[in-house]
Design a protein around this motif. Structure first.
Motif, PDB file in Angstrom:
ATOM      1  N   CYS A 264       0.813  -1.197   0.000  1.00 46.09           N
ATOM      2  CA  CYS A 264       0.000   0.000   0.000  1.00 46.09           C
ATOM      3  C   CYS A 264       0.857   1.262   0.000  1.00 46.09           C
ATOM      4  CB  CYS A 264      -0.905   0.014   1.209  1.00 46.09           C
ATOM      5  SG  CYS A 264      -2.315  -1.084   1.032  1.00 46.09           S
ATOM      6  N   ARG A 265       1.926   1.235   0.721  1.00 50.63           N
ATOM      7  CA  ARG A 265       2.761   2.441   0.820  1.00 50.63           C
ATOM      8  C   ARG A 265       3.432   2.777  -0.520  1.00 50.63           C
ATOM      9  NH1 ARG A 265       0.466   4.375   5.030  1.00 50.63           N
ATOM     10  NH2 ARG A 265       0.716   3.171   6.909  1.00 50.63           N
ATOM     11  N   SER A 266       3.583   1.790  -1.385  1.00 55.36           N
ATOM     12  CA  SER A 266       4.220   2.046  -2.676  1.00 55.36           C
ATOM     13  C   SER A 266       3.243   2.682  -3.666  1.00 55.36           C
ATOM     14  CB  SER A 266       4.792   0.754  -3.262  1.00 55.36           C
ATOM     15  OG  SER A 266       3.739  -0.160  -3.510  1.00 55.36           O
ATOM     16  N   SER A 267       1.963   2.636  -3.372  1.00 53.65           N
ATOM     17  CA  SER A 267       0.963   3.201  -4.276  1.00 53.65           C
ATOM     18  C   SER A 267      -0.048   4.052  -3.505  1.00 53.65           C
ATOM     19  CB  SER A 267       0.255   2.079  -5.032  1.00 53.65           C
ATOM     20  OG  SER A 267      -0.733   2.612  -5.874  1.00 53.65           O
ATOM     21  N   PRO A 268       0.324   5.292  -3.205  1.00 52.67           N
ATOM     22  CA  PRO A 268      -0.593   6.160  -2.458  1.00 52.67           C
ATOM     23  C   PRO A 268      -1.924   6.381  -3.183  1.00 52.67           C
ATOM     24  CG  PRO A 268       1.583   7.154  -2.561  1.00 52.67           C
ATOM     25  CD  PRO A 268       1.610   5.948  -3.453  1.00 52.67           C
ATOM     26  N   ALA A 269      -1.901   6.411  -4.497  1.00 56.97           N
ATOM     27  CA  ALA A 269      -3.147   6.598  -5.253  1.00 56.97           C
ATOM     28  C   ALA A 269      -4.108   5.440  -5.002  1.00 56.97           C
ATOM     29  CB  ALA A 269      -2.853   6.733  -6.744  1.00 56.97           C
ATOM     30  N   SER A 270      -3.556   4.244  -4.890  1.00 56.88           N
ATOM     31  CA  SER A 270      -4.372   3.068  -4.602  1.00 56.88           C
ATOM     32  C   SER A 270      -4.977   3.148  -3.205  1.00 56.88           C
ATOM     33  CB  SER A 270      -3.521   1.803  -4.741  1.00 56.88           C
ATOM     34  OG  SER A 270      -4.265   0.675  -4.399  1.00 56.88           O
ATOM     35  N   VAL A 271      -4.197   3.631  -2.255  1.00 56.04           N
ATOM     36  CA  VAL A 271      -4.684   3.780  -0.885  1.00 56.04           C
ATOM     37  C   VAL A 271      -5.826   4.793  -0.857  1.00 56.04           C
ATOM     38  CG1 VAL A 271      -4.082   4.568   1.443  1.00 56.04           C
ATOM     39  CG2 VAL A 271      -2.500   3.131   0.168  1.00 56.04           C
ATOM     40  N   ARG A 272      -5.648   5.933  -1.550  1.00 59.05           N
ATOM     41  CA  ARG A 272      -6.693   6.960  -1.574  1.00 59.05           C
ATOM     42  C   ARG A 272      -7.962   6.430  -2.217  1.00 59.05           C
ATOM     43  NH1 ARG A 272      -2.169  10.192  -3.002  1.00 59.05           N
ATOM     44  NH2 ARG A 272      -2.762  10.003  -5.179  1.00 59.05           N
ATOM     45  N   ARG A 273      -7.821   5.746  -3.329  1.00 64.76           N
ATOM     46  CA  ARG A 273      -8.980   5.194  -4.045  1.00 64.76           C
ATOM     47  C   ARG A 273      -9.713   4.170  -3.173  1.00 64.76           C
ATOM     48  NH1 ARG A 273      -6.567   4.333  -8.357  1.00 64.76           N
ATOM     49  NH2 ARG A 273      -5.815   2.233  -7.928  1.00 64.76           N
ATOM     50  N   THR A 274      -8.960   3.308  -2.516  1.00 64.64           N
ATOM     51  CA  THR A 274      -9.555   2.305  -1.637  1.00 64.64           C
ATOM     52  C   THR A 274     -10.266   2.963  -0.465  1.00 64.64           C
ATOM     53  OG1 THR A 274      -7.848   0.710  -2.242  1.00 64.64           O
ATOM     54  CG2 THR A 274      -9.076   0.268  -0.226  1.00 64.64           C
ATOM     55  N   MET A 275      -9.646   3.970   0.120  1.00 63.86           N
ATOM     56  CA  MET A 275     -10.246   4.660   1.264  1.00 63.86           C
ATOM     57  C   MET A 275     -11.562   5.325   0.859  1.00 63.86           C
ATOM     58  SD  MET A 275     -10.046   5.336   4.473  1.00 63.86           S
ATOM     59  CE  MET A 275      -8.380   5.087   4.977  1.00 63.86           C
ATOM     60  N   LYS A 276     -11.567   6.016  -0.284  1.00 60.94           N
ATOM     61  CA  LYS A 276     -12.785   6.706  -0.724  1.00 60.94           C
ATOM     62  C   LYS A 276     -13.912   5.729  -1.044  1.00 60.94           C
ATOM     63  CE  LYS A 276     -10.268   9.322  -3.612  1.00 60.94           C
ATOM     64  NZ  LYS A 276      -9.934  10.289  -4.677  1.00 60.94           N
ATOM     65  N   THR A 277     -13.557   4.553  -1.521  1.00 61.78           N
ATOM     66  CA  THR A 277     -14.566   3.575  -1.919  1.00 61.78           C
ATOM     67  C   THR A 277     -15.043   2.730  -0.742  1.00 61.78           C
ATOM     68  OG1 THR A 277     -13.515   3.445  -4.079  1.00 61.78           O
ATOM     69  CG2 THR A 277     -15.028   1.683  -3.519  1.00 61.78           C
ATOM     70  N   MET A 278     -14.125   2.313   0.097  1.00 62.61           N
ATOM     71  CA  MET A 278     -14.447   1.353   1.153  1.00 62.61           C
ATOM     72  C   MET A 278     -14.750   1.969   2.521  1.00 62.61           C
ATOM     73  SD  MET A 278     -14.489  -1.364  -0.542  1.00 62.61           S
ATOM     74  CE  MET A 278     -14.719  -2.518   0.783  1.00 62.61           C
ATOM     75  N   PHE A 279     -14.592   3.276   2.660  1.00 64.79           N
ATOM     76  CA  PHE A 279     -14.790   3.905   3.962  1.00 64.79           C
ATOM     77  C   PHE A 279     -16.176   3.629   4.568  1.00 64.79           C
ATOM     78  CE2 PHE A 279     -15.316   7.408   6.990  1.00 64.79           C
ATOM     79  CZ  PHE A 279     -14.205   7.164   7.772  1.00 64.79           C
ATOM     80  N   PRO A 280     -17.249   3.541   3.760  1.00 65.35           N
ATOM     81  CA  PRO A 280     -18.562   3.241   4.365  1.00 65.35           C
ATOM     82  C   PRO A 280     -18.626   1.894   5.081  1.00 65.35           C
ATOM     83  CG  PRO A 280     -18.869   4.134   2.182  1.00 65.35           C
ATOM     84  CD  PRO A 280     -17.397   3.898   2.354  1.00 65.35           C
ATOM     85  N   THR A 281     -17.695   0.995   4.822  1.00 67.47           N
ATOM     86  CA  THR A 281     -17.709  -0.314   5.479  1.00 67.47           C
ATOM     87  C   THR A 281     -17.029  -0.284   6.852  1.00 67.47           C
ATOM     88  OG1 THR A 281     -15.634  -1.056   4.468  1.00 67.47           O
ATOM     89  CG2 THR A 281     -17.675  -1.489   3.242  1.00 67.47           C
ATOM     90  N   VAL A 282     -16.359   0.818   7.160  1.00 64.20           N
ATOM     91  CA  VAL A 282     -15.698   0.957   8.460  1.00 64.20           C
ATOM     92  C   VAL A 282     -16.777   1.257   9.505  1.00 64.20           C
ATOM     93  CG1 VAL A 282     -14.067   2.380   9.798  1.00 64.20           C
ATOM     94  CG2 VAL A 282     -13.569   1.814   7.410  1.00 64.20           C
ATOM     95  N   PRO A 283     -16.757   0.577  10.651  1.00 65.71           N
ATOM     96  CA  PRO A 283     -17.743   0.887  11.697  1.00 65.71           C
ATOM     97  C   PRO A 283     -17.714   2.375  12.042  1.00 65.71           C
ATOM     98  CG  PRO A 283     -16.522  -1.082  12.262  1.00 65.71           C
ATOM     99  CD  PRO A 283     -15.856  -0.506  11.044  1.00 65.71           C
ATOM    100  N   SER A 284     -18.849   2.913  12.415  1.00 66.96           N
ATOM    101  CA  SER A 284     -18.951   4.365  12.570  1.00 66.96           C
ATOM    102  C   SER A 284     -18.499   4.899  13.928  1.00 66.96           C
ATOM    103  CB  SER A 284     -20.379   4.829  12.283  1.00 66.96           C
ATOM    104  OG  SER A 284     -21.277   4.173  13.121  1.00 66.96           O
ATOM    105  N   ASP A 285     -17.889   4.062  14.756  1.00 67.60           N
ATOM    106  CA  ASP A 285     -17.365   4.583  16.017  1.00 67.60           C
ATOM    107  C   ASP A 285     -16.057   5.332  15.749  1.00 67.60           C
ATOM    108  OD1 ASP A 285     -14.980   2.498  17.039  1.00 67.60           O
ATOM    109  OD2 ASP A 285     -16.486   1.615  15.695  1.00 67.60           O
TER     110      ASP A 285
END
Length: 130
Positions: free
Chosen positions: A1-22
């Motif tokens: 993940c650290r080698s591809s920051p763009a991938s991390v950003r894309r994953t975060m923007k897409t998958m963030f709703p699956t993170v518990p809301s606490d």
């Protein structure tokens, strides 16, 4: 993940709703962003979900359902609306909805057109998937 920051950003923007809301889970998820500039890049796409308060969901919402975080907010608003309708019916409260369908939502639109032209209630409407 650290080698591809763009991938991390894309994953975060897409998958963030699956993170518990606490707060703790969201904090740990945000630690995956390598630096502050990545956070500022992602924040606008996640803002609706990060600032959504289910305990006080009043206000005006203009959501882009193609954005996974805003789609998650729409899902939560519909769930809250149905929950309130069921609670009000069980408690035999007077229906104060604008259209007699027990919905707490007002002036619902999709693609610039009122939802009431297509369905009687938001409960009958299915969120489109993009």
């Amino acid at each position: 993940c650290r080698s591809s920051p763009a991938s991390v950003r894309r994953t975060m923007k897409t998958m963030f709703p699956t993170v518990p809301s606490d707060d703790q889970s969201r904090y740990l998820a945000m630690l995956c962003l390598p630096n502050l500039s990545d956070f500022y890049t992602c924040y606008p796409r996640m803002e609706a979900l990060l600032t959504f308060n289910a305990q006080n969901a009043t206000g005006h919402y203009s959501l882009d359902l193609g954005n996974s975080c805003e789609f998650a907010v729409a899902q939560r608003l519909i769930l809250l609306d149905r929950w309130e309708a069921v609670c009000n019916k069980r408690r035999q409260r007077v229906d104060i909805s604008a259209t007699g369908n027990r919905s707490q939502l007002r002036n619902e639109n999709h693609q610039g057109r009122p939802l009431l032209l297509r369905v009687r209630s938001v409960a009958e409407w299915s969120l489109p998937e993009y």
